[in-house]
Design a protein around this motif. Structure first.
Motif, PDB file in Angstrom:
ATOM      1  N   THR A 410       8.543  -5.319  12.011  1.00  0.00           N
ATOM      2  CA  THR A 410       8.760  -5.019  10.593  1.00  0.00           C
ATOM      3  C   THR A 410       9.329  -3.613  10.458  1.00  0.00           C
ATOM      4  OG1 THR A 410       6.533  -4.120  10.280  1.00  0.00           O
ATOM      5  CG2 THR A 410       6.821  -6.485   9.942  1.00  0.00           C
ATOM      6  N   PRO A 411      10.053  -3.342   9.384  1.00  0.00           N
ATOM      7  CA  PRO A 411      10.655  -2.011   9.205  1.00  0.00           C
ATOM      8  C   PRO A 411       9.620  -0.968   8.825  1.00  0.00           C
ATOM      9  CG  PRO A 411      11.147  -3.414   7.325  1.00  0.00           C
ATOM     10  CD  PRO A 411      10.448  -4.282   8.327  1.00  0.00           C
ATOM     11  N   PRO A 412       9.990   0.309   8.917  1.00  0.00           N
ATOM     12  CA  PRO A 412       9.053   1.382   8.587  1.00  0.00           C
ATOM     13  C   PRO A 412       8.529   1.257   7.159  1.00  0.00           C
ATOM     14  CG  PRO A 412      11.051   2.243   9.587  1.00  0.00           C
ATOM     15  CD  PRO A 412      11.308   0.812   9.311  1.00  0.00           C
ATOM     16  N   GLY A 413       7.265   1.555   7.006  1.00  0.00           N
ATOM     17  CA  GLY A 413       6.666   1.552   5.680  1.00  0.00           C
ATOM     18  C   GLY A 413       6.196   0.198   5.195  1.00  0.00           C
ATOM     19  N   THR A 414       6.479  -0.846   5.980  1.00  0.00           N
ATOM     20  CA  THR A 414       6.061  -2.181   5.563  1.00  0.00           C
ATOM     21  C   THR A 414       4.574  -2.384   5.844  1.00  0.00           C
ATOM     22  OG1 THR A 414       8.243  -3.099   6.036  1.00  0.00           O
ATOM     23  CG2 THR A 414       6.417  -4.662   5.891  1.00  0.00           C
ATOM     24  N   ILE A 415       3.866  -2.818   4.847  1.00  0.00           N
ATOM     25  CA  ILE A 415       2.464  -3.180   5.029  1.00  0.00           C
ATOM     26  C   ILE A 415       2.371  -4.682   4.815  1.00  0.00           C
ATOM     27  CG2 ILE A 415       0.101  -2.873   4.209  1.00  0.00           C
ATOM     28  CD1 ILE A 415       0.906  -0.077   3.287  1.00  0.00           C
ATOM     29  N   ALA A 416       2.256  -5.413   5.913  1.00  0.00           N
ATOM     30  CA  ALA A 416       2.286  -6.868   5.837  1.00  0.00           C
ATOM     31  C   ALA A 416       0.889  -7.439   6.050  1.00  0.00           C
ATOM     32  CB  ALA A 416       3.244  -7.425   6.872  1.00  0.00           C
ATOM     33  N   ALA A 417       0.482  -8.310   5.169  1.00  0.00           N
ATOM     34  CA  ALA A 417      -0.749  -9.074   5.361  1.00  0.00           C
ATOM     35  C   ALA A 417      -0.416 -10.480   5.840  1.00  0.00           C
ATOM     36  CB  ALA A 417      -1.536  -9.139   4.060  1.00  0.00           C
ATOM     37  N   SER A 418       0.835 -10.899   5.569  1.00  0.00           N
ATOM     38  CA  SER A 418       1.267 -12.229   5.971  1.00  0.00           C
ATOM     39  C   SER A 418       2.784 -12.254   6.058  1.00  0.00           C
ATOM     40  CB  SER A 418       0.786 -13.288   4.965  1.00  0.00           C
ATOM     41  OG  SER A 418       1.419 -13.080   3.707  1.00  0.00           O
ATOM     42  N   VAL A 419       3.297 -13.323   6.643  1.00  0.00           N
ATOM     43  CA  VAL A 419       4.734 -13.587   6.605  1.00  0.00           C
ATOM     44  C   VAL A 419       4.928 -14.917   5.899  1.00  0.00           C
ATOM     45  CG1 VAL A 419       5.336 -12.263   8.656  1.00  0.00           C
ATOM     46  CG2 VAL A 419       4.676 -14.663   8.905  1.00  0.00           C
ATOM     47  N   GLU A 420       6.070 -15.024   5.230  1.00  0.00           N
ATOM     48  CA  GLU A 420       6.365 -16.219   4.456  1.00  0.00           C
ATOM     49  C   GLU A 420       7.528 -16.963   5.078  1.00  0.00           C
ATOM     50  OE1 GLU A 420       7.856 -17.075  -0.049  1.00  0.00           O
ATOM     51  OE2 GLU A 420       6.064 -15.802   0.165  1.00  0.00           O
ATOM     52  N   THR A 421       7.368 -18.261   5.273  1.00  0.00           N
ATOM     53  CA  THR A 421       8.414 -19.106   5.844  1.00  0.00           C
ATOM     54  C   THR A 421       9.256 -19.702   4.712  1.00  0.00           C
ATOM     55  OG1 THR A 421       6.786 -20.892   5.969  1.00  0.00           O
ATOM     56  CG2 THR A 421       7.182 -19.623   7.972  1.00  0.00           C
ATOM     57  N   PRO A 422      10.418 -20.282   5.034  1.00  0.00           N
ATOM     58  CA  PRO A 422      11.313 -20.780   3.982  1.00  0.00           C
ATOM     59  C   PRO A 422      10.692 -21.795   3.032  1.00  0.00           C
ATOM     60  CG  PRO A 422      12.495 -20.622   6.055  1.00  0.00           C
ATOM     61  CD  PRO A 422      11.065 -20.337   6.363  1.00  0.00           C
ATOM     62  N   ILE A 525       4.861  -3.629  14.824  1.00  0.00           N
ATOM     63  CA  ILE A 525       4.818  -4.989  15.353  1.00  0.00           C
ATOM     64  C   ILE A 525       3.541  -5.662  14.858  1.00  0.00           C
ATOM     65  CG2 ILE A 525       4.813  -6.427  17.413  1.00  0.00           C
ATOM     66  CD1 ILE A 525       7.381  -4.880  17.061  1.00  0.00           C
ATOM     67  N   TYR A 526       3.729  -6.841  14.275  1.00  0.00           N
ATOM     68  CA  TYR A 526       2.611  -7.656  13.834  1.00  0.00           C
ATOM     69  C   TYR A 526       2.568  -8.939  14.663  1.00  0.00           C
ATOM     70  CZ  TYR A 526       1.980  -4.848   9.574  1.00  0.00           C
ATOM     71  OH  TYR A 526       1.733  -3.832   8.691  1.00  0.00           O
ATOM     72  N   GLY A 527       1.391  -9.502  14.801  1.00  0.00           N
ATOM     73  CA  GLY A 527       1.232 -10.786  15.471  1.00  0.00           C
ATOM     74  C   GLY A 527       0.773 -11.840  14.483  1.00  0.00           C
ATOM     75  N   GLY A 528       1.332 -13.044  14.606  1.00  0.00           N
ATOM     76  CA  GLY A 528       0.947 -14.110  13.696  1.00  0.00           C
ATOM     77  C   GLY A 528       1.101 -15.474  14.334  1.00  0.00           C
ATOM     78  N   VAL A 529       0.409 -16.445  13.793  1.00  0.00           N
ATOM     79  CA  VAL A 529       0.524 -17.840  14.217  1.00  0.00           C
ATOM     80  C   VAL A 529       1.179 -18.607  13.081  1.00  0.00           C
ATOM     81  CG1 VAL A 529      -0.733 -19.929  14.819  1.00  0.00           C
ATOM     82  CG2 VAL A 529      -1.428 -17.734  15.798  1.00  0.00           C
ATOM     83  N   LEU A 530       2.333 -19.217  13.358  1.00  0.00           N
ATOM     84  CA  LEU A 530       3.102 -19.887  12.323  1.00  0.00           C
ATOM     85  C   LEU A 530       3.926 -21.016  12.937  1.00  0.00           C
ATOM     86  CD1 LEU A 530       6.223 -17.718  11.447  1.00  0.00           C
ATOM     87  CD2 LEU A 530       4.610 -17.043  13.215  1.00  0.00           C
ATOM     88  N   PRO A 531       4.383 -21.970  12.134  1.00  0.00           N
ATOM     89  CA  PRO A 531       5.200 -23.053  12.682  1.00  0.00           C
ATOM     90  C   PRO A 531       6.618 -22.566  12.965  1.00  0.00           C
ATOM     91  CG  PRO A 531       4.964 -23.308  10.307  1.00  0.00           C
ATOM     92  CD  PRO A 531       4.110 -22.142  10.696  1.00  0.00           C
ATOM     93  N   LEU A 532       7.131 -22.892  14.148  1.00  0.00           N
ATOM     94  CA  LEU A 532       8.476 -22.489  14.537  1.00  0.00           C
ATOM     95  C   LEU A 532       9.232 -23.719  15.019  1.00  0.00           C
ATOM     96  CD1 LEU A 532       7.713 -19.216  16.549  1.00  0.00           C
ATOM     97  CD2 LEU A 532       8.506 -19.385  14.183  1.00  0.00           C
ATOM     98  N   ALA A 533      10.422 -23.911  14.491  1.00  0.00           N
ATOM     99  CA  ALA A 533      11.250 -25.040  14.898  1.00  0.00           C
ATOM    100  C   ALA A 533      11.757 -24.795  16.314  1.00  0.00           C
ATOM    101  CB  ALA A 533      12.421 -25.205  13.939  1.00  0.00           C
ATOM    102  N   PRO A 534      11.863 -25.849  17.134  1.00  0.00           N
ATOM    103  CA  PRO A 534      12.298 -25.669  18.522  1.00  0.00           C
ATOM    104  C   PRO A 534      13.769 -25.290  18.642  1.00  0.00           C
ATOM    105  CG  PRO A 534      11.973 -28.003  18.028  1.00  0.00           C
ATOM    106  CD  PRO A 534      11.488 -27.245  16.839  1.00  0.00           C
ATOM    107  N   SER A 536      15.610 -22.862  17.815  1.00  0.00           N
ATOM    108  CA  SER A 536      16.328 -22.391  16.629  1.00  0.00           C
ATOM    109  C   SER A 536      15.597 -21.197  16.043  1.00  0.00           C
ATOM    110  CB  SER A 536      16.446 -23.511  15.593  1.00  0.00           C
ATOM    111  OG  SER A 536      15.167 -23.978  15.217  1.00  0.00           O
ATOM    112  N   PHE A 537      16.223 -20.603  15.032  1.00  0.00           N
ATOM    113  CA  PHE A 537      15.633 -19.468  14.333  1.00  0.00           C
ATOM    114  C   PHE A 537      14.841 -19.952  13.119  1.00  0.00           C
ATOM    115  CE2 PHE A 537      19.171 -17.127  16.384  1.00  0.00           C
ATOM    116  CZ  PHE A 537      18.472 -16.053  16.909  1.00  0.00           C
ATOM    117  N   THR A 538      13.732 -19.305  12.873  1.00  0.00           N
ATOM    118  CA  THR A 538      12.969 -19.479  11.642  1.00  0.00           C
ATOM    119  C   THR A 538      12.967 -18.145  10.912  1.00  0.00           C
ATOM    120  OG1 THR A 538      11.533 -21.189  12.606  1.00  0.00           O
ATOM    121  CG2 THR A 538      10.727 -20.050  10.639  1.00  0.00           C
ATOM    122  N   LYS A 539      13.374 -18.146   9.640  1.00  0.00           N
ATOM    123  CA  LYS A 539      13.403 -16.901   8.873  1.00  0.00           C
ATOM    124  C   LYS A 539      12.037 -16.645   8.241  1.00  0.00           C
ATOM    125  CE  LYS A 539      15.782 -14.525   5.078  1.00  0.00           C
ATOM    126  NZ  LYS A 539      16.777 -14.652   3.983  1.00  0.00           N
TER     127      LYS A 539
END
Length: 931
Positions: A410-422, A525-534, A536-539
């Motif tokens: 994540t970029p500087p100053g970002t405070i992330a509690a979660s990531v959002e998928t499409p 750097i954050y760590g997370g568990v999320l669904p990822l398509a095989p 390919s890229f997931t935004k």
């Protein structure tokens, strides 16, 4: 009148078996190779052919020294006086990776194309330490080879020289095969006395008779590093007669003669399926699976780095953005990677100097792959458009389609509690670490600052200057220059104004030196568990809001206990742990137990020397990490081991304490436990393993191999006579899986470059971490009482003082889970996703168009790259049955060409409405060129 005896068709194959490095380093053996090929170029006897061991790397090695002889060498091969290929080099089959086999054949083809020479069309594998089941599948599906050649590991059930080989009994593809009944040198060092030669020839024919259902006999006139014996042709001409004919040639020549004789006599060879790992007829030398373990780890690291990071990133950059694909760099990386895979290299069974030199090749492959990956990421970031928000693309270069753990920048100053998928769903993340912000720091004369005054814009290479501060330094005559830079322009920066201010300061004459620091705002750097398509890229975008609570998910950790939705873990007094599986109710009482036996053997063979001792003490354990995604427990203990074996290798002696640090990671949303173990070896002549004791006894174990899995029994081969004592040691690639006999529960153990396992007694799953010995070969080992190589000391193979980090993961799951679920788990653990950060920018939408999607879960993709200017996807069928799958391909792709390694098109599959229908036979491998 008696019947006329069958005429014997004798094929003489003059050859050398060329180990590039072994008891001498590469350059010394190459010196001999150059002399050997020089001698071949002087032989001009009609009908005489010299086989260069089925390799083409020897041509590269020769021409690097004598490029002036290229025309003569090429002419000799074109005229059939020498043969090379179809391999680049002869790999150890169980330690090389699946993609390595393809790149090995591909590199040989590229050499043949560049030199315009033919390749031998027989998969010659004369001296591998056993044969993987993938060989007939690879050769049948991807090449035009006429036959495969096998020796070590061929079991007593194979009773004839000709046979048909299948990867598995359910496979459709099959390969004609040739068993080297008496090895690859049965006519080595032929006598130059005619009478002696004739007598020996008669003996050799008699030796082969029991294995010869048709009168075709193979004489291998050569062996390790031997040179031509052209007089053999003269002797054979004298022996030519009605009852005996002679043909000189390569293994392809013998394959042709053998096939013609079988056809003429209506003989159908028997069919055999699977791998060849029998100890009955030749030394298997399987304990090389764990000798010098760092070699195996680095090999796996580079294969994953190339095929799961560098290549797919570069392929997407090429396809979506038109960025040139770095074919030359990737070919070079694969070259160095492959050159470390011959059995005397990757197996760790050479003199110390050989393996010291291997490290350079591994390092070069790593550096190139990392540079290619970085450049592709940079290209993606530079082709982004400015935006008010930041996001990231996460590349999953595996066939896993479920939840995956990913580390996201994540970029500087970002405070992330979660990531959002499409799809608008949020997934919790937890902060791991910050990246270092300092890119450059140097003190020099003011010339550097004066050079900066020549800037025409705020961009230097791929970096944007976002701010510069200039002030007096900490000592007289020093000017301090501090620049803030980033991959994207942030805010306004007036280059001309800054240059004028700097010119004023320099003109004052008070500064003699400049201290320049360039920093990038620290990313997190954050760590997370999320669904990822095989594949390919997931935004993902960043949110300061936590994800919705998922009912049933729990993660509670203390220093002694862990509770999740899937299991309860309790640590035992000896540092191991018990695991109660909540879905099956089955308890695994002793997981992660260390064991250490003495080793009286050598680099080839483990010689068990008791007693076993790995006594833990001073155990300290704490929760080192606790977050919304995972918890980690760090355990430090001291293992008391025997220090060494006595001089006669009859008993163990001394005492040494080895500090072992293990980190156990438990996820809230995943049923797996990731484990990292660190230690520095302090003992000699021993084998250290980590053991997972099972609450049941299993008869069978499934091990990942090349392009599939293989099922084996745990018990050693039962033989009255053997060349080397059979053991339960077995090779694996990414994982092994064991189902309980009642089919209630299963365990899958994944690893990163730890290829040796054993299911001891059917209930103890042991994985080797270290095997440390001091001899290349010894001739007094009860398990193998003859030498397997020169009796050279190898102190480096004791690994004293070497720091190791081992990574593996264990998953307890329902036995009903399909095999591809274990494949998913191991793939996503070993080949972790790659993140591309877009700071205040928007990635190209074309990057979000998957190259290929919709594959059946039994169809496993092993690589995505570019070849001949087109996208190339390699995939295989993991199932025992045929699979039909309809895939969606990226816009602009109108055809799928299924090809061989030499680019020959097997079938063309049309693309209609962006979709193509692919049919996979059981265990079939396909290379799909997308055009």
């Amino acid at each position: 009148m008696s019947a006329k005896p069958k005429q014997k068709k004798i094929v003489i194959v003059p050859h050398t078996h060329w180990d590039r490095e072994w008891y001498s380093p590469f350059q010394k053996f190459r010196y001999k190779l150059v002399k050997l090929i020089d001698s071949c170029l002087t032989i001009n006897q009609p009908g005489y052919t010299f086989m260069l061991d089925g390799q083409t790397v020897v041509l590269e090695d020769y021409l690097e020294i004598k490029p002036e002889n290229q025309d003569a060498l090429v002419k000799g091969i074109r005229e059939g006086r020498m043969t090379a290929g179809p391999w680049y080099l002869l790999p150890d089959e169980f330690l090389a990776g699946a993609e390595s086999f393809i790149r090995n054949l591909e590199r040989a083809y590229n050499i043949s194309k560049r030199l315009n020479i033919p390749l031998m069309r027989v998969g010659h594998l004369p001296d591998c330490f056993g044969h993987t089941s993938a060989i007939p599948q690879i050769l049948a599906d991807l090449t035009s080879c006429k036959a495969a050649v096998a020796w070590r590991g061929v079991p007593p059930s194979v009773t004839t020289v000709p046979f048909t080989w299948k990867s598995r009994s359910t496979a459709t593809a099959a390969m004609p095969a040739i068993y080297l009944a008496h090895g690859y040198g049965n006519m080595a060092n032929a006598s130059d006395n005619f009478d002696t030669f004739k007598d020996r020839l008669d003996d050799l024919i008699a030796d082969l008779e029991p294995f010869s259902p048709v009168p075709a006999y193979l004489m291998m006139n050569g062996s390790d590093h031997l040179t031509p014996q052209p007089f053999v042709q003269d002797f054979c001409q004298k022996l030519e007669g009605e009852d005996m004919t002679f043909t000189f040639g390569s293994m392809e020549t013998f394959a042709d003669v053998l096939q013609a004789e079988m056809k003429a006599r209506g003989y159908t060879p028997p069919v055999y399926a699977g791998e060849f790992r029998s100890f009955a007829r030749a030394h298997m030398l399987h304990d090389t699976l764990s000798t010098r373990m760092w070699i195996k780890q680095w090999n796996q690291k580079n294969e994953d780095l190339l095929s799961c990071v560098a290549e797919p990133l570069a392929a997407y950059a090429f396809h979506a953005l038109g960025i040139p694909y770095p074919t030359g760099f990737l070919d070079e990386a694969w070259k160095w990677h492959l050159q470390n895979q011959p059995h005397d290299s990757i197996c760790g069974c050479s003199i110390d100097q050989v393996h010291e030199e291997m490290a350079a090749r591994d390092s070069w492959a790593t550096s190139i792959a990392e540079s290619v990956a970085s450049d592709a990421i940079m290209g993606m970031q530079e082709n982004a458009t400015l935006a008010k928000t930041s996001s990231a693309l996460v590349l999953n270069a595996t066939s896993s389609s479920g939840l995956a753990y990913a580390e996201i920048e994540t970029p500087p100053g970002t405070i992330a509690a979660s990531v959002e998928t499409p799809d608008g769903k949020r997934y919790n993340v937890q902060q791991l670490r910050s990246l270092s912000g300092t890119l450059l720091e140097t003190t020099a004369n003011t010339t550097m600052v004066k050079m900066l005054l020549k800037l025409a814009s705020r961009k230097i290479a791929s970096w944007y200057i976002n701010d510069v501060k200039v002030f007096d330094g900490a000592e007289p005559g020093l000017i301090e220059v501090r620049a803030t830079v980033d991959k994207v322009p942030v805010g306004e920066f007036d280059v001309e104004f800054w240059k004028k201010e700097a010119e004023k300061l320099l003109a004052s004459g008070k500064y003699k030196k400049a201290h320049v620091i360039a920093t990038q705002p620290a990313n997190v750097i954050y760590g997370g568990v999320l669904p990822l398509a095989p594949w390919s890229f997931t935004k993902v975008t960043f949110s300061d809001k936590p994800a919705e609570v998922v009912p049933g998910l729990v993660l509670e950790a203390s220093s002694d206990k862990v509770e999740t939705k899937f299991f309860s873990v309790k640590f035992n007094k000896d540092g191991s742990f018990s695991l109660a599986d909540k879905r099956s109710g089955i308890v695994f009482p002793a997981m992660h137990v260390f064991e250490d036996w003495g080793d009286r053997g050598d680099e080839y063979t483990f010689g068990r020397l008791g007693p076993e001792k790995a006594k833990p003490s001073s155990i300290k354990r704490k929760v080192s990490t606790q977050g919304a995604v995972f918890a980690e427990i760090k355990q430090i203990l001291s293992l008391e081991l025997f220090e060494n074996a006595d001089e006669k290798y009859e008993k163990r002696e001394g005492k040494v304490d080895v500090d072992v640090e293990t980190t156990f990671r438990f996820y809230k949303a995943l049923p797996r436990i990731d484990i990292e173990t660190k230690l520095v070896n302090k003992a000699k002549n021993h084998r250290l393993r980590v053991r997972f004791d099972l609450p049941f006894k299993a008869e069978r174990i499934k091990a990942a191999t090349h392009f599939g899995t293989i099922e084996r029994g745990w018990a050693p081969e039962l033989l009255e006579k053997f060349a080397e004592q059979p053991t339960g040691i077995m090779p694996q690639k990414r994982y092994v899986r064991i189902n309980s006999p009642d089919e209630k529960v299963a365990i899958t153990l994944a690893n990163m470059g730890l290829p040796e396992v054993e299911l001891a007694g059917g209930s103890q799953l042991a994985m080797t971490l270290l095997r440390c010995v001091g001899w290349l070969s010894r001739g007094d080992i009860p398990e193998r009482p003859v030498h397997a190589g020169p009796g050279e000391k190898t102190p480096g193979a004791q690994e004293l003082g070497k720091a190791y980090t081992f990574n593996y993961s264990v998953m307890i799951h329902p036995a009903s889970d399909p095999l591809h679920a274990s494949d998913d788990f191991a793939d996503i653990f070993c080949a972790k996703p790659t993140t591309v950060l877009f700071h205040l920018s928007e990635p190209s939408q074309k990057l979000l168009e998957p190259v290929i999607t919709g594959l059946d879960p039994w169809i496993r993709v092993t690589s995505l790259r570019v070849r001949e200017g087109k996208l190339l996807v390699t995939a295989f069928n993991l199932a025992d049955k045929a699979i039909d799958t309809e895939v969606t391909v990226a816009p602009g792709i109108s055809q799928v060409a299924c090809i061989k390694v030499d680019l020959t098109v097997k079938t063309n599959v049309p693309v209609q409405g962006g979709k193509a229908k692919l049919h996979f036979e059981p265990h079939e491998i396909k290379m799909c060129l997308l055009g």
